[in-house]
Design a protein around this motif. Structure first.
Motif, PDB file in Angstrom:
ATOM      1  N   CYS A 110       9.133  -6.200 -15.088  1.00 57.87           N
ATOM      2  CA  CYS A 110       8.272  -5.392 -15.944  1.00 57.87           C
ATOM      3  C   CYS A 110       8.146  -6.143 -17.262  1.00 57.87           C
ATOM      4  O   CYS A 110       9.146  -6.383 -17.941  1.00 57.87           O
ATOM      5  CB  CYS A 110       8.837  -4.000 -16.177  1.00 57.87           C
ATOM      6  N   THR A 111       6.929  -6.512 -17.597  1.00 56.75           N
ATOM      7  CA  THR A 111       6.691  -7.292 -18.799  1.00 56.75           C
ATOM      8  C   THR A 111       6.322  -6.416 -19.996  1.00 56.75           C
ATOM      9  O   THR A 111       5.946  -6.928 -21.037  1.00 56.75           O
ATOM     10  CB  THR A 111       5.570  -8.319 -18.558  1.00 56.75           C
ATOM     11  N   ALA A 112       6.436  -5.117 -19.838  1.00 59.63           N
ATOM     12  CA  ALA A 112       6.098  -4.197 -20.932  1.00 59.63           C
ATOM     13  C   ALA A 112       7.093  -4.352 -22.073  1.00 59.63           C
ATOM     14  O   ALA A 112       8.241  -4.773 -21.865  1.00 59.63           O
ATOM     15  CB  ALA A 112       6.118  -2.758 -20.440  1.00 59.63           C
ATOM     16  N   PRO A 113       6.673  -4.010 -23.285  1.00 58.42           N
ATOM     17  CA  PRO A 113       7.609  -4.067 -24.418  1.00 58.42           C
ATOM     18  C   PRO A 113       8.844  -3.189 -24.166  1.00 58.42           C
ATOM     19  O   PRO A 113       8.743  -2.131 -23.542  1.00 58.42           O
ATOM     20  CB  PRO A 113       6.785  -3.514 -25.586  1.00 58.42           C
ATOM     21  N   MET A 114       9.976  -3.647 -24.636  1.00 56.18           N
ATOM     22  CA  MET A 114      11.234  -2.929 -24.417  1.00 56.18           C
ATOM     23  C   MET A 114      11.244  -1.542 -25.052  1.00 56.18           C
ATOM     24  O   MET A 114      11.968  -0.669 -24.600  1.00 56.18           O
ATOM     25  CB  MET A 114      12.411  -3.754 -24.961  1.00 56.18           C
ATOM     26  N   ASN A 115      10.435  -1.336 -26.077  1.00 56.29           N
ATOM     27  CA  ASN A 115      10.453  -0.039 -26.755  1.00 56.29           C
ATOM     28  C   ASN A 115       9.525   0.986 -26.108  1.00 56.29           C
ATOM     29  O   ASN A 115       9.397   2.098 -26.590  1.00 56.29           O
ATOM     30  CB  ASN A 115      10.089  -0.209 -28.236  1.00 56.29           C
ATOM     31  N   ASN A 116       8.884   0.637 -25.000  1.00 54.67           N
ATOM     32  CA  ASN A 116       7.991   1.559 -24.307  1.00 54.67           C
ATOM     33  C   ASN A 116       8.646   1.973 -22.987  1.00 54.67           C
ATOM     34  O   ASN A 116       8.489   1.307 -21.967  1.00 54.67           O
ATOM     35  CB  ASN A 116       6.627   0.913 -24.084  1.00 54.67           C
ATOM     36  N   LEU A 117       9.354   3.076 -23.013  1.00 56.06           N
ATOM     37  CA  LEU A 117      10.174   3.512 -21.881  1.00 56.06           C
ATOM     38  C   LEU A 117       9.377   3.726 -20.605  1.00 56.06           C
ATOM     39  O   LEU A 117       9.811   3.356 -19.525  1.00 56.06           O
ATOM     40  CB  LEU A 117      10.914   4.805 -22.256  1.00 56.06           C
ATOM     41  N   LEU A 118       8.193   4.316 -20.689  1.00 48.94           N
ATOM     42  CA  LEU A 118       7.462   4.663 -19.475  1.00 48.94           C
ATOM     43  C   LEU A 118       6.459   3.608 -19.024  1.00 48.94           C
ATOM     44  O   LEU A 118       5.872   3.748 -17.963  1.00 48.94           O
ATOM     45  CB  LEU A 118       6.752   6.006 -19.672  1.00 48.94           C
ATOM     46  N   ALA A 119       6.266   2.553 -19.805  1.00 47.16           N
ATOM     47  CA  ALA A 119       5.270   1.545 -19.436  1.00 47.16           C
ATOM     48  C   ALA A 119       5.604   0.864 -18.114  1.00 47.16           C
ATOM     49  O   ALA A 119       4.701   0.455 -17.385  1.00 47.16           O
ATOM     50  CB  ALA A 119       5.127   0.510 -20.544  1.00 47.16           C
ATOM     51  N   CYS A 120       6.862   0.757 -17.774  1.00 45.66           N
ATOM     52  CA  CYS A 120       7.254   0.104 -16.525  1.00 45.66           C
ATOM     53  C   CYS A 120       6.996   0.996 -15.310  1.00 45.66           C
ATOM     54  O   CYS A 120       7.129   0.549 -14.171  1.00 45.66           O
ATOM     55  CB  CYS A 120       8.723  -0.302 -16.568  1.00 45.66           C
ATOM     56  N   HIS A 121       6.632   2.242 -15.547  1.00 42.97           N
ATOM     57  CA  HIS A 121       6.382   3.175 -14.446  1.00 42.97           C
ATOM     58  C   HIS A 121       4.930   3.165 -13.977  1.00 42.97           C
ATOM     59  O   HIS A 121       4.616   3.686 -12.916  1.00 42.97           O
ATOM     60  CB  HIS A 121       6.792   4.595 -14.872  1.00 42.97           C
ATOM     61  N   GLY A 122       4.039   2.552 -14.712  1.00 40.30           N
ATOM     62  CA  GLY A 122       2.623   2.600 -14.377  1.00 40.30           C
ATOM     63  C   GLY A 122       2.272   1.853 -13.103  1.00 40.30           C
ATOM     64  O   GLY A 122       2.752   0.752 -12.855  1.00 40.30           O
ATOM     65  N   SER A 123       1.409   2.457 -12.296  1.00 35.63           N
ATOM     66  CA  SER A 123       1.016   1.825 -11.034  1.00 35.63           C
ATOM     67  C   SER A 123       0.189   0.563 -11.269  1.00 35.63           C
ATOM     68  O   SER A 123       0.321  -0.410 -10.526  1.00 35.63           O
ATOM     69  CB  SER A 123       0.257   2.811 -10.150  1.00 35.63           C
ATOM     70  N   THR A 124      -0.655   0.555 -12.299  1.00 37.24           N
ATOM     71  CA  THR A 124      -1.461  -0.636 -12.572  1.00 37.24           C
ATOM     72  C   THR A 124      -0.566  -1.820 -12.907  1.00 37.24           C
ATOM     73  O   THR A 124      -0.761  -2.928 -12.396  1.00 37.24           O
ATOM     74  CB  THR A 124      -2.458  -0.382 -13.721  1.00 37.24           C
ATOM     75  N   ARG A 125       0.442  -1.593 -13.741  1.00 35.59           N
ATOM     76  CA  ARG A 125       1.354  -2.686 -14.096  1.00 35.59           C
ATOM     77  C   ARG A 125       2.064  -3.210 -12.847  1.00 35.59           C
ATOM     78  O   ARG A 125       2.240  -4.413 -12.675  1.00 35.59           O
ATOM     79  CB  ARG A 125       2.379  -2.224 -15.131  1.00 35.59           C
ATOM     80  N   SER A 126       2.460  -2.323 -11.938  1.00 38.13           N
ATOM     81  CA  SER A 126       3.134  -2.757 -10.708  1.00 38.13           C
ATOM     82  C   SER A 126       2.201  -3.589  -9.841  1.00 38.13           C
ATOM     83  O   SER A 126       2.598  -4.632  -9.308  1.00 38.13           O
ATOM     84  CB  SER A 126       3.660  -1.552  -9.929  1.00 38.13           C
ATOM     85  N   VAL A 127       0.957  -3.139  -9.684  1.00 39.84           N
ATOM     86  CA  VAL A 127      -0.003  -3.901  -8.883  1.00 39.84           C
ATOM     87  C   VAL A 127      -0.250  -5.270  -9.520  1.00 39.84           C
ATOM     88  O   VAL A 127      -0.299  -6.297  -8.820  1.00 39.84           O
ATOM     89  CB  VAL A 127      -1.320  -3.120  -8.706  1.00 39.84           C
ATOM     90  N   CYS A 128      -0.398  -5.309 -10.837  1.00 40.39           N
ATOM     91  CA  CYS A 128      -0.600  -6.588 -11.534  1.00 40.39           C
ATOM     92  C   CYS A 128       0.587  -7.523 -11.312  1.00 40.39           C
ATOM     93  O   CYS A 128       0.403  -8.721 -11.054  1.00 40.39           O
ATOM     94  CB  CYS A 128      -0.816  -6.359 -13.027  1.00 40.39           C
ATOM     95  N   GLU A 129       1.795  -6.996 -11.416  1.00 40.04           N
ATOM     96  CA  GLU A 129       2.988  -7.828 -11.224  1.00 40.04           C
ATOM     97  C   GLU A 129       3.056  -8.365  -9.798  1.00 40.04           C
ATOM     98  O   GLU A 129       3.371  -9.542  -9.580  1.00 40.04           O
ATOM     99  CB  GLU A 129       4.259  -7.033 -11.542  1.00 40.04           C
ATOM    100  N   ILE A 130       2.742  -7.529  -8.830  1.00 43.54           N
ATOM    101  CA  ILE A 130       2.760  -7.975  -7.436  1.00 43.54           C
ATOM    102  C   ILE A 130       1.709  -9.060  -7.219  1.00 43.54           C
ATOM    103  O   ILE A 130       1.985 -10.100  -6.617  1.00 43.54           O
ATOM    104  CB  ILE A 130       2.549  -6.786  -6.477  1.00 43.54           C
ATOM    105  N   MET A 131       0.500  -8.841  -7.738  1.00 47.79           N
ATOM    106  CA  MET A 131      -0.561  -9.847  -7.584  1.00 47.79           C
ATOM    107  C   MET A 131      -0.200 -11.146  -8.304  1.00 47.79           C
ATOM    108  O   MET A 131      -0.445 -12.238  -7.787  1.00 47.79           O
ATOM    109  CB  MET A 131      -1.892  -9.304  -8.107  1.00 47.79           C
ATOM    110  N   TYR A 132       0.389 -11.036  -9.489  1.00 46.58           N
ATOM    111  CA  TYR A 132       0.751 -12.224 -10.253  1.00 46.58           C
ATOM    112  C   TYR A 132       1.894 -12.985  -9.580  1.00 46.58           C
ATOM    113  O   TYR A 132       1.879 -14.211  -9.503  1.00 46.58           O
ATOM    114  CB  TYR A 132       1.133 -11.830 -11.682  1.00 46.58           C
ATOM    115  N   SER A 133       2.880 -12.261  -9.060  1.00 40.61           N
ATOM    116  CA  SER A 133       4.048 -12.902  -8.445  1.00 40.61           C
ATOM    117  C   SER A 133       3.783 -13.407  -7.032  1.00 40.61           C
ATOM    118  O   SER A 133       4.285 -14.454  -6.639  1.00 40.61           O
ATOM    119  CB  SER A 133       5.226 -11.923  -8.397  1.00 40.61           C
TER     120      SER A 133
END
Length: 173
Positions: A110-133
């Motif tokens: 999860c590349t979200a800022p450490m001070n954003n607790l719920l940013a790592c829960h977003g489905s878009t961020r997960s899809v982006c990470e999977i596509m990027y990785s």
């Protein structure tokens, strides 16, 4: 009080409705390959229903079900969880940390800022990470991955006459 609590819990036990629907679909000759998926609570529901129904289930940031497996009706077995379920677990995602995962899961960054607790829960961020990785295997990348919130690098797009950011901006316009 126990009876009242049990009936109240039963009313919001959506996994039962999903499992019943899966049974209906399985009894039809029209549907041969079923997979249930979901994000967050939907991912947890998919994990439960998939384990109960014996079909593949994929959760993204879903709560797991290994420790709580005996509390469901009918209870889940470790074998059914391990055989039929898969959960994608982003770092620092508080929902995906609920309960212990079965045998099949994938931790992702999860590349979200450490001070954003719920940013790592977003489905878009997960899809982006999977596509990027993992790559997108010539499927279109989603424009949201490069926005100011997600900040993934633009994919290489040799077939485009413009860079990816421009193509995304033009698609929205």
């Amino acid at each position: 009080i126990s009876e009242v609590e049990s009936s109240s819990i039963s009313e919001v036990s959506y996994y039962k409705q999903i499992t019943e629907f899966i049974s209906f679909l399985k009894s039809s000759t029209e549907y041969t390959d079923l997979v249930v998926t979901g994000h967050s609570l939907g991912g947890g529901t998919a994990i439960i229903a998939g384990a109960q129904s014996g079909i593949p289930a994929i959760g993204v940031s879903g709560p797991n079900a290994k420790l709580s497996r005996l509390s469901f009706d009918p209870p889940l077995t470790l074998e059914d969880i391990d055989k039929n379920t898969f959960n994608i677990i982003p770092q620092r995602d508080p929902v995906a940390m609920i309960d212990d995962p079965g045998l099949n899961y994938q931790n992702i960054r999860c590349t979200a800022p450490m001070n954003n607790l719920l940013a790592c829960h977003g489905s878009t961020r997960s899809v982006c990470e999977i596509m990027y990785s993992c790559g997108n295997y010539n499927r279109p990348a989603i424009c949201e991955c490069i926005d100011d919130e997600h900040r993934y690098p633009s994919p290489l797009a040799p077939s485009l006459s413009e860079d990816f950011a421009t193509a995304c901006a033009n698609a929205v316009a």
